[in-house]
Write a protein that holds these residues in place. Structure first.
Motif, short mmCIF file in Angstrom:
data_model
loop_
_atom_site.label_atom_id
_atom_site.label_comp_id
_atom_site.label_asym_id
_atom_site.label_seq_id
_atom_site.Cartn_x
_atom_site.Cartn_y
_atom_site.Cartn_z
N TYR A 1 103.41 50.58 0.17
CA TYR A 1 103.05 49.17 0.16
C TYR A 1 101.53 48.99 0.23
CZ TYR A 1 108.04 48.33 0.86
OH TYR A 1 109.40 48.30 0.73
N ASN B 1 96.51 41.03 -6.44
CA ASN B 1 97.84 40.44 -6.40
C ASN B 1 97.71 38.95 -6.09
OD1 ASN B 1 99.51 42.90 -6.58
ND2 ASN B 1 98.58 43.40 -4.62
N LYS C 1 100.75 35.24 -2.51
CA LYS C 1 102.10 35.42 -1.93
C LYS C 1 102.49 36.90 -1.90
CE LYS C 1 104.45 31.52 -3.88
NZ LYS C 1 105.72 31.03 -4.38
N VAL C 2 102.19 37.62 -2.98
CA VAL C 2 102.52 39.04 -3.05
C VAL C 2 101.72 39.80 -2.00
CG1 VAL C 2 102.46 41.11 -4.50
CG2 VAL C 2 103.22 38.93 -5.47
N GLU C 3 100.46 39.45 -1.87
CA GLU C 3 99.60 40.09 -0.86
C GLU C 3 100.17 39.85 0.55
OE1 GLU C 3 96.64 42.65 -0.20
OE2 GLU C 3 96.98 41.78 -2.18
N LEU D 1 103.30 39.21 1.33
CA LEU D 1 104.53 40.00 1.45
C LEU D 1 104.23 41.47 1.70
CD1 LEU D 1 107.58 40.43 1.31
CD2 LEU D 1 107.38 40.47 -1.20
N LEU D 2 103.29 42.03 0.95
CA LEU D 2 102.94 43.44 1.13
C LEU D 2 102.38 43.71 2.52
CD1 LEU D 2 101.49 44.18 -2.40
CD2 LEU D 2 103.56 45.19 -1.40
N LYS E 1 103.58 43.44 -10.26
CA LYS E 1 104.03 43.47 -8.86
C LYS E 1 104.46 42.07 -8.41
CE LYS E 1 102.29 47.71 -8.61
NZ LYS E 1 101.57 47.83 -9.83
N SER E 2 105.54 41.57 -8.98
CA SER E 2 106.03 40.24 -8.63
C SER E 2 106.71 40.27 -7.27
CB SER E 2 107.02 39.75 -9.69
OG SER E 2 108.19 40.56 -9.67
N MET E 3 106.86 39.10 -6.68
CA MET E 3 107.58 38.98 -5.40
C MET E 3 108.98 39.57 -5.54
SD MET E 3 105.97 37.28 -2.85
CE MET E 3 107.13 36.33 -1.92
N TYR F 1 110.11 41.85 -7.58
CA TYR F 1 110.07 43.32 -7.68
C TYR F 1 109.85 43.96 -6.31
CZ TYR F 1 108.56 48.02 -9.01
OH TYR F 1 108.43 49.37 -9.12
N ILE F 2 108.90 43.43 -5.56
CA ILE F 2 108.61 43.96 -4.22
C ILE F 2 109.83 43.77 -3.31
CG2 ILE F 2 107.11 43.81 -2.20
CD1 ILE F 2 105.62 44.80 -4.70
#
Length: 151
Positions: free
Chosen positions: A24, A32, A35-37, A39-40, A91-93, A95-96
């Motif tokens: 991650y 990113n 939102k993705v950042e 989440l990661l 790297k979409s939400m 996908y993660i």
């Protein structure tokens, strides 16, 4: 079939969480969406906390239980982190979230498999607790992902 001590199984799961946090972190090094950042960063903390919890489990369990041999077949594809190069560049939400859910399911499968194959009550209890802990973490993860997607 492979013989492994309870201690080794817990260390293996702890190592998996540490490697997953690194995965991650790798994904977070790219640019990113916010939102993705978010989440990661959540997943990195989640995996580090899980590794620490397993470390505590190992530290707080009796030596006799930890040194008990287990006999189980571990599918080589379970708890295997994909090579960074094989990951999607998008790297979409979704996908993660799919990755995180898949890894959580693999841990549940591994803990359940061990739980079913042990006869010792204390061992069964340890792996039952690990299954329940991972299921709870999966539910919390799912709720948090849904919240982040709604932001």
């Amino acid at each position: 079939m492979r013989f492994e001590k309870t201690r080794d199984a817990i260390k293996h799961a702890k190592s998996f969480h540490i490697r997953l946090a690194k995965l991650y972190e790798f994904l977070a090094t790219n640019e990113n969406p916010q939102k993705v950042e978010l989440l990661l960063n959540y997943l990195i903390k989640h995996e580090n906390d899980a590794a620490q919890a397993l470390g505590n489990y190992e530290k707080d369990s009796s030596t006799g239980i930890l040194d008990t041999y287990l006999q189980f077949a571990n599918d080589q594809n379970i708890l295997k982190i994909p090579e960074f190069e094989t990951l999607q560049t998008d790297k979409s939400m979704e996908y993660i979230a799919e990755l995180a859910t898949r890894f959580s399911d693999e841990l549940i499968e591994l803990y359940s498999q061990v739980e079913q194959e042990v006869d010792e009550m204390q061992l069964k209890e340890i792996f039952t607790n690990l299954v329940e802990m991972q299921k709870q973490e999966k539910r919390i993860l799912s709720m948090n992902i849904d919240r982040m997607m709604d932001i």
